[in-house]
Design a protein around this motif. Structure first.
Motif, short mmCIF file in Angstrom:
data_model
loop_
_atom_site.label_atom_id
_atom_site.label_comp_id
_atom_site.label_asym_id
_atom_site.label_seq_id
_atom_site.Cartn_x
_atom_site.Cartn_y
_atom_site.Cartn_z
N UNK A 234 0.80 -1.21 0.00
CA UNK A 234 0.00 0.00 0.00
C UNK A 234 0.84 1.27 0.00
N UNK A 235 2.12 1.18 0.37
CA UNK A 235 2.98 2.36 0.39
C UNK A 235 4.01 2.36 -0.73
N UNK A 236 3.73 1.59 -1.78
CA UNK A 236 4.55 1.60 -2.99
C UNK A 236 3.64 1.89 -4.17
N UNK B 225 1.44 4.62 -14.46
CA UNK B 225 1.22 4.42 -13.03
C UNK B 225 -0.17 4.91 -12.62
N UNK B 226 -0.55 4.51 -11.41
CA UNK B 226 -1.71 5.15 -10.79
C UNK B 226 -1.39 6.62 -10.53
N UNK B 227 -2.39 7.46 -10.65
CA UNK B 227 -2.19 8.90 -10.46
C UNK B 227 -2.36 9.25 -8.99
N UNK B 228 -1.46 10.08 -8.48
CA UNK B 228 -1.49 10.49 -7.08
C UNK B 228 -1.94 11.95 -7.00
N UNK B 229 -3.12 12.14 -6.42
CA UNK B 229 -3.79 13.44 -6.49
C UNK B 229 -3.01 14.58 -5.87
N UNK B 230 -2.25 14.32 -4.79
CA UNK B 230 -1.59 15.41 -4.09
C UNK B 230 -0.11 15.55 -4.45
N UNK C 119 6.64 18.90 -3.18
CA UNK C 119 5.70 19.98 -3.47
C UNK C 119 4.90 20.36 -2.24
N UNK C 120 4.53 19.39 -1.45
CA UNK C 120 3.71 19.65 -0.27
C UNK C 120 4.51 20.31 0.85
N UNK D 213 8.51 10.51 -3.32
CA UNK D 213 7.47 10.05 -2.40
C UNK D 213 6.20 10.79 -2.77
N UNK D 214 5.20 10.06 -3.25
CA UNK D 214 3.97 10.66 -3.76
C UNK D 214 2.83 10.47 -2.77
N UNK D 215 1.85 11.37 -2.81
CA UNK D 215 0.75 11.38 -1.85
C UNK D 215 -0.58 11.24 -2.58
N UNK D 216 -1.41 10.28 -2.11
CA UNK D 216 -2.70 10.07 -2.75
C UNK D 216 -3.74 11.06 -2.23
N UNK D 217 -5.02 10.81 -2.53
CA UNK D 217 -6.08 11.75 -2.15
C UNK D 217 -6.22 11.90 -0.65
N UNK D 218 -5.76 10.89 0.11
CA UNK D 218 -5.83 10.95 1.58
C UNK D 218 -4.47 11.26 2.21
#
Length: 675
Positions: free
Chosen positions: A441-443, A460-465, A470-471, A514-519
């Motif tokens: 889940x973290x890859x 890849x799956x798209x990571x919304x954040x 960037x954050x 390190x990418x961040x999803x919608x949550x």
């Protein structure tokens, strides 16, 4: 049919005929008490007549009370028994001389009878699953197969001009999608197609010749004869031309796109295999140990009759000869023995079987462990279409660019495009090989790739954040999120180092990867510099042909040519965490001042933090990024800062493993939650 008149579903004589009598139009039965406005080849037995166009294939009307009306305002409208609107041409005309007529070509035309006979609407512009001779197929049209022989609603296959001006066939099923004609591994010119046109037109003449603006042409086997013909995308995904001499005769296939229908994507669904009967028709069968999900519809495939949990050596294999499973490879293992191949699959909880193939060029066997027993590839044109010509850039690095795209099954994807296929070939193969084996889940999850000609792309799956970098820069993360991101990232790296079948060193851990999803859940990405380590390898490090990583995040081992182990990722992780909690960049020096504010000296980030740690109690309050708003739990932040400093120790043996980092952070989180 003139203005103010209508056709009734209840009157069997309310049928329009073409002047030559070959075509009929009106209400056509598509089920029990279900009718569609349609055009069909005239036949005495209307129940078995062949429909060539439908207006309302998705929403049939009732067998009582439904009607088709040509209104005074010029609109042709279909209404159901309750007078609800079902379909219309959406036309408007001030003329009082409108007429709906069925031409000898099978074209249903709404036109003005005066003033030059202006055409307001015609069925040839809106085909369903069939083209008729002289019907021009354009860039705005699409053929969509029926669901089955007995279900005329839209199915899973479509025929269209893509954005490269090429005629394509697409399977868009319940779970996956993929182009399958022309063969997606062929370059455009190898498929004898041309993208150098802007007309996007195709047509079949009355003699059986088909020609398209992309240079695709064919002639039917009965070319030149005067026949009734139709060009149809059948429910099994194959394009075929059917011919017959008169209405009572049976249709004969005089051309088809796929000579081997078993190569059509999705024809039998997952966990099944396709074979041919003596008459060359397709037969679908479940793999041994599986049963049909729906024995009336093969496209849903088969489901296992056994437990799918990770049962290890309790599993057994059944050999099936002369079968090829396309796509969804866990990896491509060259020069493997059959035993090695099977053992590899047994150690993977999500391995459904293996393809074991002899490669004549090398004289060796290749092992393809399968994560799914089905077929689907990405072609370059499909990825280009999904990204709208690589229009929306969402990231970039030394190796290439990342674009946002929407796949044909509506999944939002991130597409990584390498700058140079030759220079980046090693990175491309590393990423495909590495990430294809991962399930955590973290890859980041890779959905597919493209290796067509000079093009090298990863989907890849798209990571919304976006990225952690960037954050951090935008101050979008509070302290709770930062702690959770640090913990999630540690879990992903621990899986890489200690849990997956072949241990993986990432070699480029940094906030950009390190990418961040919608949550705001973190996922480690970008495995272009990764290195595989065999699980049974007892050596302390793997050989590296060159230094890998990004300056500032690289462990000292790289610089001093020391043994490379998983501790290089631990060091990089520590730097990332220190940047997260301080808001300071490892690339910049930290200015140290005395009590009077006079600048005394500059230190790098790690040295500055170690001096602060010497202060003892309360040192964490001195290092936290002051621009981050909100409260924080001092105990959790202290544990995070302490473990990060342990991770960046100069000597690798003093650094913890990633699993120890996870344990420390989880323990800290539980202690603070219970207080």
């Amino acid at each position: 049919m003139r203005q103010g008149s209508s056709l009734s579903v209840e009157d069997p004589n309310d049928i329009m005929l073409s002047p030559n009598g070959i075509f009929s139009a009106g209400f056509y039965a598509v089920g029990e008490n279900a009718y569609a406005l349609a055009v069909w080849f005239s036949q005495a037995d209307v129940q078995n007549a062949t429909a060539v166009w439908m207006a309302n294939r998705e929403q049939p009307v009732n067998g009582r009370g439904s009607k088709l009306s040509l209104l005074q305002n010029g609109n042709l409208a279909l209404s159901d028994a309750d007078e609800s609107h079902v379909w219309s041409t959406n036309t408007v005309s001030l003329s009082s001389s409108l007429r709906l007529s069925l031409h000898n070509t099978g074209n249903l035309v709404l036109s003005e009878t005066k003033g030059g006979g202006v055409v307001l609407w015609q069925s040839f512009d809106f085909p369903t699953d069939t083209l008729l001779p002289q019907q021009v197929f354009t860039r705005h049209a699409k053929l969509v197969s029926s669901r089955s022989d007995s279900n005329s609603s839209s199915g899973f296959y479509s025929f269209f001009f893509d954005n490269d001006n090429i005629l394509r066939l697409l399977y868009d099923g319940p779970e996956v999608s993929g182009l399958y004609w022309p063969d997606p591994w062929l370059l455009t010119w190898n498929a004898k197609r041309s993208t150098y046109n802007n007309t996007r037109l195709a047509v079949m003449d009355t003699l059986g010749n088909f020609s398209s603006s992309d240079d695709f042409t064919f002639t039917t086997s009965d070319y030149g004869a005067v026949m009734q013909r139709r060009f149809t995308l059948d429910h099994d995904g194959n394009l075929r031309v059917y011919s017959r001499r008169r209405g009572g005769d049976k249709w004969s296939i005089t051309w088809q796109a796929k000579a081997r229908p078993c190569n059509i994507h999705g024809i039998c669904g997952p966990n099944s295999f396709c074979s041919y009967n003596q008459n060359s028709s397709v037969k679908c069968s479940c793999l041994p140990g599986y049963k049909w999900k729906d024995d009336r519809d093969w496209s849903y495939g088969c489901q296992p009759e056994f437990s799918t949990s990770c049962t290890g050596n309790h599993s057994r294999f059944l050999r099936i000869s002369n079968v090829e499973l396309y796509g969804y490879d866990y990896g491509i293992m060259q020069n493997y023995t059959l035993r090695q191949c099977l053992e590899l699959c047994l150690q993977l909880c999500n391995c459904g079987g293996v393809q074991y193939t002899y490669v004549y060029d090398t004289g060796t066997y290749t092992c393809y462990p399968k994560l799914q027993l089905r077929n689907a590839k990405f072609s370059y044109s499909e990825v280009k279409q999904a990204t709208r010509g690589f229009r929306e850039e969402i990231g970039r690095g030394a190796g290439g660019f990342v674009y946002k795209g929407v796949l044909l099954d509506q999944r939002v994807a991130a597409v990584k495009r390498l700058k140079d296929a030759n220079q980046g070939e090693e990175e491309f193969l590393a990423e495909v090989s590495s990430i294809g084996r991962l399930n955590h889940m973290n890859l980041i999850e890779m959905w597919g790739y493209c290796a067509e000609g000079k093009h090298r792309l990863l989907v890849y799956e798209y990571m919304e954040h976006g990225s952690l970098a960037q954050n951090i820069e935008s101050n979008a993360l509070d302290w709770s999120k930062r702690f959770d991101i640090a913990l999630g990232t540690a879990r992903g790296l621990a899986y890489l180092h200690e849990e997956c079948l072949e241990w993986i060193l990432h070699c480029d851990v940094k906030p950009q990867n390190i990418l961040l999803d919608s949550n705001y859940h973190p996922k480690v990405a970008d495995f272009g510099l990764s290195k595989l380590r065999n699980r049974n390898d007892t050596s302390t490090y793997s050989s590296f042909s060159r230094i890998r990583g990004t300056r500032g995040y690289m462990a000292p081992e790289w610089v001093f040519n020391l043994p490379i182990t998983s501790k290089v990722d631990v060091y990089s992780y520590g730097i990332v965490v220190l940047e997260m909690i301080t808001g300071k960049s490892v690339a910049k020096d930290v200015v140290i001042s005395d009590d009077k504010g006079v600048e005394k000296r500059n230190l790098n980030l790690v040295a500055w933090l170690k001096e602060k740690q010497k202060m003892g109690s309360g040192w964490v309050n001195e290092i936290l990024d002051p621009t981050v708003e909100g409260v924080y739990e001092e105990g959790k932040m202290e544990a995070l800062g302490k473990v990060a400093l342990q991770c960046v120790e100069e000597e690798k043996d003093k650094r913890p493993t990633m699993s120890q980092v996870v344990e420390i952070l989880q323990k800290s989180s539980h202690q603070n939650d219970n207080q």
